[in-house]
Write a protein that holds these residues in place. Sequence first.
Motif, mmCIF file in Angstrom:
data_model
loop_
_atom_site.group_PDB
_atom_site.id
_atom_site.type_symbol
_atom_site.label_atom_id
_atom_site.label_comp_id
_atom_site.label_asym_id
_atom_site.label_seq_id
_atom_site.Cartn_x
_atom_site.Cartn_y
_atom_site.Cartn_z
ATOM 1 N N ALA A 105 0.826 -1.207 0.000
ATOM 2 C CA ALA A 105 0.000 0.000 0.000
ATOM 3 C C ALA A 105 0.861 1.258 0.000
ATOM 4 O O ALA A 105 0.414 2.326 -0.435
ATOM 5 C CB ALA A 105 -0.921 -0.002 1.217
ATOM 6 N N GLU A 315 -10.763 -15.023 3.560
ATOM 7 C CA GLU A 315 -10.521 -14.364 2.276
ATOM 8 C C GLU A 315 -9.029 -14.169 2.039
ATOM 9 O O GLU A 315 -8.277 -13.825 2.949
ATOM 10 C CB GLU A 315 -11.235 -13.008 2.229
ATOM 11 C CG GLU A 315 -11.194 -12.353 0.851
ATOM 12 C CD GLU A 315 -11.994 -11.051 0.790
ATOM 13 O OE1 GLU A 315 -12.452 -10.698 -0.308
ATOM 14 O OE2 GLU A 315 -12.151 -10.410 1.839
ATOM 15 N N ARG A 320 -8.537 -9.128 -1.016
ATOM 16 C CA ARG A 320 -9.163 -8.081 -0.215
ATOM 17 C C ARG A 320 -8.532 -6.717 -0.505
ATOM 18 O O ARG A 320 -9.232 -5.710 -0.681
ATOM 19 C CB ARG A 320 -9.021 -8.429 1.275
ATOM 20 C CG ARG A 320 -9.752 -7.484 2.214
ATOM 21 C CD ARG A 320 -9.842 -8.060 3.617
ATOM 22 N NE ARG A 320 -8.521 -8.375 4.171
ATOM 23 C CZ ARG A 320 -8.104 -9.596 4.436
ATOM 24 N NH1 ARG A 320 -8.872 -10.643 4.191
ATOM 25 N NH2 ARG A 320 -6.909 -9.809 4.963
ATOM 26 N N ALA A 321 -7.204 -6.673 -0.590
ATOM 27 C CA ALA A 321 -6.509 -5.412 -0.846
ATOM 28 C C ALA A 321 -6.799 -4.884 -2.251
ATOM 29 O O ALA A 321 -7.024 -3.682 -2.452
ATOM 30 C CB ALA A 321 -5.005 -5.613 -0.664
ATOM 31 N N PHE A 323 -9.438 -5.635 -4.232
ATOM 32 C CA PHE A 323 -10.838 -5.232 -4.321
ATOM 33 C C PHE A 323 -11.028 -3.817 -3.762
ATOM 34 O O PHE A 323 -11.741 -2.995 -4.345
ATOM 35 C CB PHE A 323 -11.739 -6.201 -3.561
ATOM 36 C CG PHE A 323 -12.078 -7.461 -4.309
ATOM 37 C CD1 PHE A 323 -12.377 -7.435 -5.662
ATOM 38 C CD2 PHE A 323 -12.109 -8.689 -3.659
ATOM 39 C CE1 PHE A 323 -12.693 -8.596 -6.362
ATOM 40 C CE2 PHE A 323 -12.426 -9.860 -4.337
ATOM 41 C CZ PHE A 323 -12.711 -9.810 -5.692
ATOM 42 N N ALA A 324 -10.411 -3.543 -2.624
ATOM 43 C CA ALA A 324 -10.555 -2.222 -1.991
ATOM 44 C C ALA A 324 -10.037 -1.125 -2.913
ATOM 45 O O ALA A 324 -10.636 -0.042 -3.016
ATOM 46 C CB ALA A 324 -9.807 -2.205 -0.659
ATOM 47 N N LEU A 325 -8.943 -1.389 -3.612
ATOM 48 C CA LEU A 325 -8.383 -0.381 -4.518
ATOM 49 C C LEU A 325 -9.240 -0.231 -5.771
ATOM 50 O O LEU A 325 -9.413 0.883 -6.290
ATOM 51 C CB LEU A 325 -6.958 -0.784 -4.899
ATOM 52 C CG LEU A 325 -6.069 0.308 -5.499
ATOM 53 C CD1 LEU A 325 -5.972 1.508 -4.568
ATOM 54 C CD2 LEU A 325 -4.681 -0.245 -5.774
ATOM 55 N N GLU A 327 -12.324 -0.381 -5.929
ATOM 56 C CA GLU A 327 -13.500 0.439 -5.594
ATOM 57 C C GLU A 327 -13.303 1.881 -6.057
ATOM 58 O O GLU A 327 -14.262 2.603 -6.300
ATOM 59 C CB GLU A 327 -13.739 0.421 -4.083
ATOM 60 C CG GLU A 327 -14.120 -0.939 -3.507
ATOM 61 C CD GLU A 327 -15.597 -1.247 -3.662
ATOM 62 O OE1 GLU A 327 -16.312 -0.418 -4.256
ATOM 63 O OE2 GLU A 327 -16.024 -2.317 -3.199
ATOM 64 N N GLU A 328 -12.050 2.309 -6.196
ATOM 65 C CA GLU A 328 -11.748 3.682 -6.610
ATOM 66 C C GLU A 328 -11.693 3.832 -8.127
ATOM 67 O O GLU A 328 -11.431 4.916 -8.629
ATOM 68 C CB GLU A 328 -10.406 4.112 -5.998
ATOM 69 C CG GLU A 328 -10.353 4.025 -4.475
ATOM 70 C CD GLU A 328 -8.960 4.297 -3.947
ATOM 71 O OE1 GLU A 328 -8.132 4.837 -4.710
ATOM 72 O OE2 GLU A 328 -8.702 3.989 -2.766
ATOM 73 N N ARG A 340 -18.922 -10.025 -6.758
ATOM 74 C CA ARG A 340 -19.665 -10.212 -5.501
ATOM 75 C C ARG A 340 -20.817 -11.192 -5.703
ATOM 76 O O ARG A 340 -21.126 -11.999 -4.819
ATOM 77 C CB ARG A 340 -20.185 -8.866 -5.007
ATOM 78 C CG ARG A 340 -19.102 -7.887 -4.567
ATOM 79 C CD ARG A 340 -19.704 -6.703 -3.821
ATOM 80 N NE ARG A 340 -18.716 -5.678 -3.590
ATOM 81 C CZ ARG A 340 -18.574 -4.573 -4.323
ATOM 82 N NH1 ARG A 340 -19.390 -4.367 -5.356
ATOM 83 N NH2 ARG A 340 -17.644 -3.684 -4.046
#
Length: 418
Positions: A105, A315, A320-321, A323-325, A327-328, A340
């Motif tokens: 990150a 998971e 997980r990391a 997917f979170a990025l 989202e942007e 999903r």
Amino acid sequence: MRDQEPAPAGAERRLSTKEAAELLGVKPETVYAYVSRGQLGSRRVPGGRGSTFDAAEVEALARRNRRESGAGAASGGELSVRTRLTLIDRDRYYFRGVDAVELTARHTYEEVAEWLWTGRIRPGTVFTAPEASVAVARRAVDALPGHCAPADRLRVATIAAASADPLRFDLSEDTVLGIARTLIPTLVAALPPVRPGHRDEGPIAHRLWARLSGQDPDEACLRALDRALALLVDHDLAASTLAVRVAASARAHAYAAVSAGLGVLEGPLHGAAGGLAHRLLLDVLGHGDAAPVIAEELRAGRRIPGLGHRLYPGEDPRARALFALLEEVPRAAPALAAARDVVATAARHTPLHANVDLALAVLTASCGMPAAAGETIFAVARTAGWIAHVLEEYGERPLRMRPSGRYTGPEPPQPLPG
């Protein structure tokens, strides 16, 4: 009587043979068997009695043994290799003891690669390749048929780059690090560009994008691609990494070891998983619903790609990391929703979690990349990890990767064939 005196405060904590055996749940003789197989290091303390063992190393081996036992591994039957690079533990993974998700990150793919190679961060590092190396690799790749898989192109580019490097047989650390810093950009530059006119400069993620997508990237997309590369740098002893270490154990040069890894990566049970997940997502997007797609996969007797990982009960932290990025990234929203839907549909009766292949498929499917792009990203990323394992293996006893075969053929002597 203890084999050693208590360690002073702040010193490395070491265990006696008896203590190590108790922690591992084995007999003292088995502890020395671990040492002989290269799974555990030992040291004699001057003036002390017996051998001593690094407590952290013993604890890590005990955790690994418990994890393998829980996964159904044959007791004592699997090859285990001592490494200081990557630890996978409790749904998290670490590069040289540092949380890999947090490290990626904050740092680029190139910086994470340097950390894995040297244990140091080189802020702002950018890999560059000699023009001669790129030219010979491009000529070799351009001569291949158009239908060749990414691993084919990368393996040919690796061999071509090796042929142009007279220092390839020098196995010293400085030379291997030099090879690593030029081989990765050479591999990327050798791939045919999708966007003509793109200049090969800047971070690896920027240069690789031009080989994977005809769309114009924005900063969020490039950030996601760079993060994917960094997250995939290494993952303990995957099949391709083991092949790399076997080659390095035989003292093959770094190019040859990477080529061995690429050969294994092409197997359908390893590098191709991202492409299968990509196609699954496109089917879900086409139907507008995961249910009929999942039903068809199961009807055909296939497992659902992108779900589950034998090393993570929960998971996959890489998924997980990523997917979170994602989202942007606005253009990733439909593919994220489809992913999903896949997870929710497949988990109705058996709890399953997304793995990094599904997250990588969201990235490739939403950014105009072909199904094979996931394999390309994986191979380029993992090349850095393979080099780290090459460097580590060169520091071990040569040819230690030599398990004994268990003969199950006819009882000799048999008569000569007629």
